[in-house]
Design a protein around this motif. Structure first.
Motif, PDB file in Angstrom:
ATOM      1  N   LEU A 237       4.432  46.112 -16.953  1.00 30.90           N
ATOM      2  CA  LEU A 237       3.896  46.170 -18.309  1.00 30.90           C
ATOM      3  C   LEU A 237       4.949  46.580 -19.332  1.00 30.90           C
ATOM      4  O   LEU A 237       4.635  46.854 -20.489  1.00 30.90           O
ATOM      5  N   GLY A 238       6.208  46.653 -18.897  1.00 31.53           N
ATOM      6  CA  GLY A 238       7.297  46.899 -19.831  1.00 31.53           C
ATOM      7  C   GLY A 238       7.608  48.348 -20.116  1.00 31.53           C
ATOM      8  O   GLY A 238       8.377  48.655 -21.035  1.00 31.53           O
ATOM      9  N   ALA A 239       7.029  49.271 -19.338  1.00 34.04           N
ATOM     10  CA  ALA A 239       7.304  50.691 -19.516  1.00 34.04           C
ATOM     11  C   ALA A 239       8.551  51.098 -18.725  1.00 34.04           C
ATOM     12  O   ALA A 239       9.100  50.308 -17.953  1.00 34.04           O
ATOM     13  N   LYS A 240       8.975  52.349 -18.911  1.00 34.49           N
ATOM     14  CA  LYS A 240      10.172  52.844 -18.254  1.00 34.49           C
ATOM     15  C   LYS A 240       9.867  54.156 -17.521  1.00 34.49           C
ATOM     16  O   LYS A 240       9.921  55.235 -18.108  1.00 34.49           O
ATOM     17  N   PRO A 241       9.528  54.088 -16.218  1.00 32.55           N
ATOM     18  CA  PRO A 241       9.295  55.307 -15.442  1.00 32.55           C
ATOM     19  C   PRO A 241      10.618  55.991 -15.107  1.00 32.55           C
ATOM     20  O   PRO A 241      11.538  55.355 -14.596  1.00 32.55           O
ATOM     21  N   ILE A 242      10.729  57.301 -15.379  1.00 31.42           N
ATOM     22  CA  ILE A 242      12.019  57.987 -15.233  1.00 31.42           C
ATOM     23  C   ILE A 242      11.995  59.158 -14.246  1.00 31.42           C
ATOM     24  O   ILE A 242      13.037  59.755 -13.989  1.00 31.42           O
ATOM     25  N   THR A 243      10.835  59.490 -13.682  1.00 31.04           N
ATOM     26  CA  THR A 243      10.785  60.561 -12.680  1.00 31.04           C
ATOM     27  C   THR A 243       9.864  60.186 -11.533  1.00 31.04           C
ATOM     28  O   THR A 243       8.999  59.318 -11.646  1.00 31.04           O
ATOM     29  N   CYS A 244      10.044  60.886 -10.424  1.00 31.72           N
ATOM     30  CA  CYS A 244       9.091  60.933  -9.310  1.00 31.72           C
ATOM     31  C   CYS A 244       9.420  62.204  -8.532  1.00 31.72           C
ATOM     32  O   CYS A 244      10.384  62.901  -8.848  1.00 31.72           O
ATOM     33  N   SER A 245       8.644  62.517  -7.514  1.00 29.43           N
ATOM     34  CA  SER A 245       8.872  63.779  -6.809  1.00 29.43           C
ATOM     35  C   SER A 245       8.348  63.698  -5.385  1.00 29.43           C
ATOM     36  O   SER A 245       7.586  62.792  -5.027  1.00 29.43           O
TER      37      SER A 245
ATOM     38  N   ASP B 216       7.706  49.738 -23.471  1.00 33.78           N
ATOM     39  CA  ASP B 216       8.818  50.585 -23.944  1.00 33.78           C
ATOM     40  C   ASP B 216       8.520  52.077 -23.911  1.00 33.78           C
ATOM     41  O   ASP B 216       9.323  52.882 -24.398  1.00 33.78           O
ATOM     42  N   LYS B 217       7.405  52.483 -23.316  1.00 31.95           N
ATOM     43  CA  LYS B 217       7.082  53.904 -23.230  1.00 31.95           C
ATOM     44  C   LYS B 217       7.850  54.552 -22.072  1.00 31.95           C
ATOM     45  O   LYS B 217       7.949  53.998 -20.979  1.00 31.95           O
ATOM     46  N   ARG B 218       8.400  55.752 -22.331  1.00 34.74           N
ATOM     47  CA  ARG B 218       9.040  56.560 -21.286  1.00 34.74           C
ATOM     48  C   ARG B 218       7.935  57.285 -20.520  1.00 34.74           C
ATOM     49  O   ARG B 218       7.091  57.966 -21.130  1.00 34.74           O
ATOM     50  N   CYS B 219       7.942  57.160 -19.190  1.00 36.80           N
ATOM     51  CA  CYS B 219       6.841  57.691 -18.385  1.00 36.80           C
ATOM     52  C   CYS B 219       7.344  58.639 -17.299  1.00 36.80           C
ATOM     53  O   CYS B 219       8.324  58.347 -16.604  1.00 36.80           O
ATOM     54  N   LEU B 220       6.636  59.757 -17.131  1.00 29.19           N
ATOM     55  CA  LEU B 220       6.894  60.710 -16.063  1.00 29.19           C
ATOM     56  C   LEU B 220       5.851  60.514 -14.976  1.00 29.19           C
ATOM     57  O   LEU B 220       4.654  60.485 -15.268  1.00 29.19           O
ATOM     58  N   ILE B 221       6.312  60.377 -13.739  1.00 33.43           N
ATOM     59  CA  ILE B 221       5.414  60.186 -12.597  1.00 33.43           C
ATOM     60  C   ILE B 221       5.731  61.257 -11.567  1.00 33.43           C
ATOM     61  O   ILE B 221       6.901  61.521 -11.275  1.00 33.43           O
ATOM     62  N   SER B 222       4.712  61.899 -11.009  1.00 30.59           N
ATOM     63  CA  SER B 222       4.920  62.812  -9.887  1.00 30.59           C
ATOM     64  C   SER B 222       4.467  62.130  -8.613  1.00 30.59           C
ATOM     65  O   SER B 222       3.655  61.206  -8.634  1.00 30.59           O
ATOM     66  N   GLY B 223       5.012  62.608  -7.485  1.00 31.09           N
ATOM     67  CA  GLY B 223       4.689  62.015  -6.195  1.00 31.09           C
ATOM     68  C   GLY B 223       5.621  60.867  -5.871  1.00 31.09           C
ATOM     69  O   GLY B 223       6.391  60.390  -6.719  1.00 31.09           O
ATOM     70  N   SER B 224       5.563  60.424  -4.618  1.00 31.39           N
ATOM     71  CA  SER B 224       6.358  59.273  -4.182  1.00 31.39           C
ATOM     72  C   SER B 224       5.662  58.558  -3.030  1.00 31.39           C
ATOM     73  O   SER B 224       6.293  57.876  -2.234  1.00 31.39           O
TER      74      SER B 224
ATOM     75  N   GLU C 158      17.952  55.990 -16.530  1.00 31.83           N
ATOM     76  CA  GLU C 158      17.968  54.531 -16.634  1.00 31.83           C
ATOM     77  C   GLU C 158      16.684  53.887 -16.098  1.00 31.83           C
ATOM     78  O   GLU C 158      16.469  52.687 -16.267  1.00 31.83           O
ATOM     79  N   GLY C 159      15.857  54.677 -15.459  1.00 32.87           N
ATOM     80  CA  GLY C 159      14.635  54.149 -14.851  1.00 32.87           C
ATOM     81  C   GLY C 159      14.718  54.221 -13.337  1.00 32.87           C
ATOM     82  O   GLY C 159      15.762  53.933 -12.749  1.00 32.87           O
ATOM     83  N   ILE C 160      13.625  54.613 -12.700  1.00 30.90           N
ATOM     84  CA  ILE C 160      13.594  54.741 -11.234  1.00 30.90           C
ATOM     85  C   ILE C 160      13.865  53.390 -10.580  1.00 30.90           C
ATOM     86  O   ILE C 160      13.274  52.369 -10.954  1.00 30.90           O
ATOM     87  N   ASP C 161      14.764  53.383  -9.617  1.00 37.49           N
ATOM     88  CA  ASP C 161      15.073  52.185  -8.834  1.00 37.49           C
ATOM     89  C   ASP C 161      13.942  52.000  -7.817  1.00 37.49           C
ATOM     90  O   ASP C 161      13.914  52.655  -6.772  1.00 37.49           O
ATOM     91  N   LEU C 162      13.011  51.114  -8.146  1.00 42.43           N
ATOM     92  CA  LEU C 162      11.798  50.963  -7.338  1.00 42.43           C
ATOM     93  C   LEU C 162      12.101  50.476  -5.932  1.00 42.43           C
ATOM     94  O   LEU C 162      11.513  50.959  -4.956  1.00 42.43           O
ATOM     95  N   SER C 163      12.999  49.515  -5.785  1.00 43.93           N
ATOM     96  CA  SER C 163      13.301  48.994  -4.444  1.00 43.93           C
ATOM     97  C   SER C 163      13.919  50.081  -3.571  1.00 43.93           C
ATOM     98  O   SER C 163      13.604  50.180  -2.373  1.00 43.93           O
ATOM     99  N   LEU C 164      14.773  50.931  -4.146  1.00 44.83           N
ATOM    100  CA  LEU C 164      15.361  52.027  -3.368  1.00 44.83           C
ATOM    101  C   LEU C 164      14.291  53.061  -3.024  1.00 44.83           C
ATOM    102  O   LEU C 164      14.256  53.575  -1.899  1.00 44.83           O
ATOM    103  N   LEU C 165      13.413  53.354  -3.978  1.00 49.94           N
ATOM    104  CA  LEU C 165      12.330  54.310  -3.719  1.00 49.94           C
ATOM    105  C   LEU C 165      11.454  53.839  -2.564  1.00 49.94           C
ATOM    106  O   LEU C 165      11.111  54.624  -1.665  1.00 49.94           O
TER     107      LEU C 165
END
Length: 450
Positions: free
Chosen positions: A251-259, A229-237, A269-276
């Motif tokens: 692990l149940g976290a919520k990644p909300i950024t990338c770059s 349930d942790k909100r996570c910021l991620i850089s890079g893609s 709402e959380g990064i759409d991993l399949s689209l990324l």
């Protein structure tokens, strides 16, 4: 002037204009004072002076022919930094920013990162200022073949085993391996990051991203917390960011950024991993295309970034995972993270935080995992690939992932215990540097003046 600062001053005199290299050296040496004071033998045997000087520096030209028949020339590098613990091990980076300073900083960091894994590998790094972006497969093949035509003289399965890095994936490794085989007539595990078809290891692509998340989980576990349930910021893609996001979701976290190089993506709402993955692994286009699918996401172009920092770190979150490149997280970014509630930073890129940012995290006593510890999953899995190659075996995804998880746990515990031993509990910068240094330095002492 102290022993450490004399060493740094001498290095700047003999290796001029290498800012990134100086930054990496200063970050490590400044935290070694406690162990150097407790064991004068390290000073008497000039361990520091020997550590900061590579055993071998190889620089060469790389001529190749583009699709229009024009001859191009790039610079190639391989820095074989330290072999006290085993054959040199470290990636090859193909990127326009590559120069001697970048490669030396990466190689120096690799010594300690590899030592922390507990595996029998030394430290090295290499690459070229060649830019694979926009090049055809034919151009990339011709460049890789030319690059290996020089590099093959200096590498081998028991001497130096390069891997991939930024700009070097399975395609580039394949072209280089083919040329190595052609030149030597040998089929051997001289490169890691190979295709699964011919000697690669499962989990290698995912390893650095998974590892940086496993390290974060270990930092939280001593406080009886998890990433759930942790909100996570991620850089890079790239690979590191994509697979950090994948493991965070597991692990149940919520990644909300990338770059990427064009800007920052924020999706509440959380990064759409399949689209990324589709955008970056298949289409290889800008993250700006993401908002064509998700209208409620936000894309901030790089020219709109805040002064002195980066948009990716300016959102409310519990944890941050810098997974792009060096010095991407500034003092202003660190202050913004802490103001916005961030309690954990785990570094997936190499030296992504400036020294001022690191000092801010340490002073604030948040859980901070330095890159040489937190992103060691990639090189650890590379060594597992070497082990599979030498034993003519192939391990399952689950087997490799479990070994990776255990290695990351051991790295955390080693750094954590060293920090306690030297009077700074929780300071994993000091703990990782001292633990890595001690393993390499003691091996150097036992091997004499070489």
């Amino acid at each position: 002037m102290s022993y450490i600062h004399k060493t740094i001053s001498g290095l700047k005199s003999t290796s001029p204009a290498q800012a990134e290299f100086y930054q990496a050296v200063e970050e490590v040496l400044d935290s070694l004072a406690p162990i150097l004071e407790s064991n004068k033998l390290y000073q008497q045997q000039a361990i520091i002076q020997r550590l900061v000087e590579p055993e071998r520096q190889i620089m060469f030209r790389v001529p190749w022919v583009d699709d229009q028949g024009m001859i191009k020339v790039n610079k190639g590098y391989r820095i074989e930094f330290n072999s006290a613990l085993g054959p040199y091990k470290g990636g090859l980076r193909f990127h326009p920013s590559v120069n001697a300073s970048i490669i030396k900083f990466l190689g120096f960091e690799q010594i300690f990162k590899n030592a922390l894994t507990g595996l029998p590998i030394g430290g090295g790094k290499g690459g070229s200022n060649f830019n694979p972006k926009g090049k055809s497969d034919g151009e990339i093949m011709r460049f890789c073949q030319s690059f290996m035509t020089e590099l093959y003289r200096h590498i081998g399965p028991t001497t130096d085993v390069p891997a991939g890095d930024i700009g070097v994936g399975a395609r580039e490794i394949g072209y280089m391996f083919g040329q190595y085989k052609r030149l030597t007539g040998r089929y051997e595990g001289v490169l890691t990051g190979k295709s699964l078809l011919w000697g690669g290891s499962l989990v290698r692509k995912e390893a650095t991203g998974y590892g940086v998340v496993y390290f974060a989980e270990n930092m939280l576990s001593i406080k009886n917390k998890t990433l759930k349930d942790k909100r996570c910021l991620i850089s890079g893609s790239g690979n590191v960011a994509i697979y950090a996001i994948e493991k965070l979701y597991e692990l149940g976290a919520k990644p909300i950024t990338c770059s990427d190089s064009t800007g920052t993506l924020y999706h509440e709402e959380g990064i759409d991993l399949s689209l990324l993955k589709k955008l970056k692994e298949e289409s290889r286009v800008s993250l700006a295309s993401y908002i064509e699918v998700h209208k409620n996401a936000m894309f901030i172009p790089i020219n709109e970034y805040p002064k002195g920092g980066h948009a990716v770190w300016r959102f409310k979150a519990d944890a941050a995972f810098p997974c792009a490149t060096q010095n991407e997280l500034t003092l202003a970014d660190a202050q913004a993270l802490i103001t916005n509630g961030c309690k954990l930073v785990s570094e997936g890129a190499n030296m992504p935080s400036t020294q001022d940012a690191i000092n801010t995290f340490v002073d604030a006593k948040i859980a901070y995992g330095p890159s040489k510890a937190a992103n060691a999953g990639g090189v650890a899995t590379s060594q597992l690939e070497m082990a599979q190659n030498s034993s003519m075996q192939t391990w399952s995804f689950v087997q490799v992932d479990e070994k990776l998880k255990e290695i990351m746990k051991n790295i955390f515990e080693t750094a954590h215990e060293a920090a306690i031993e030297f009077g700074q509990p929780g300071n994993l910068v000091l703990g990782a540097n001292i633990a890595g240094f001690k393993r390499v330095a003691d091996a150097m002492l036992e091997q004499g003046v070489v």
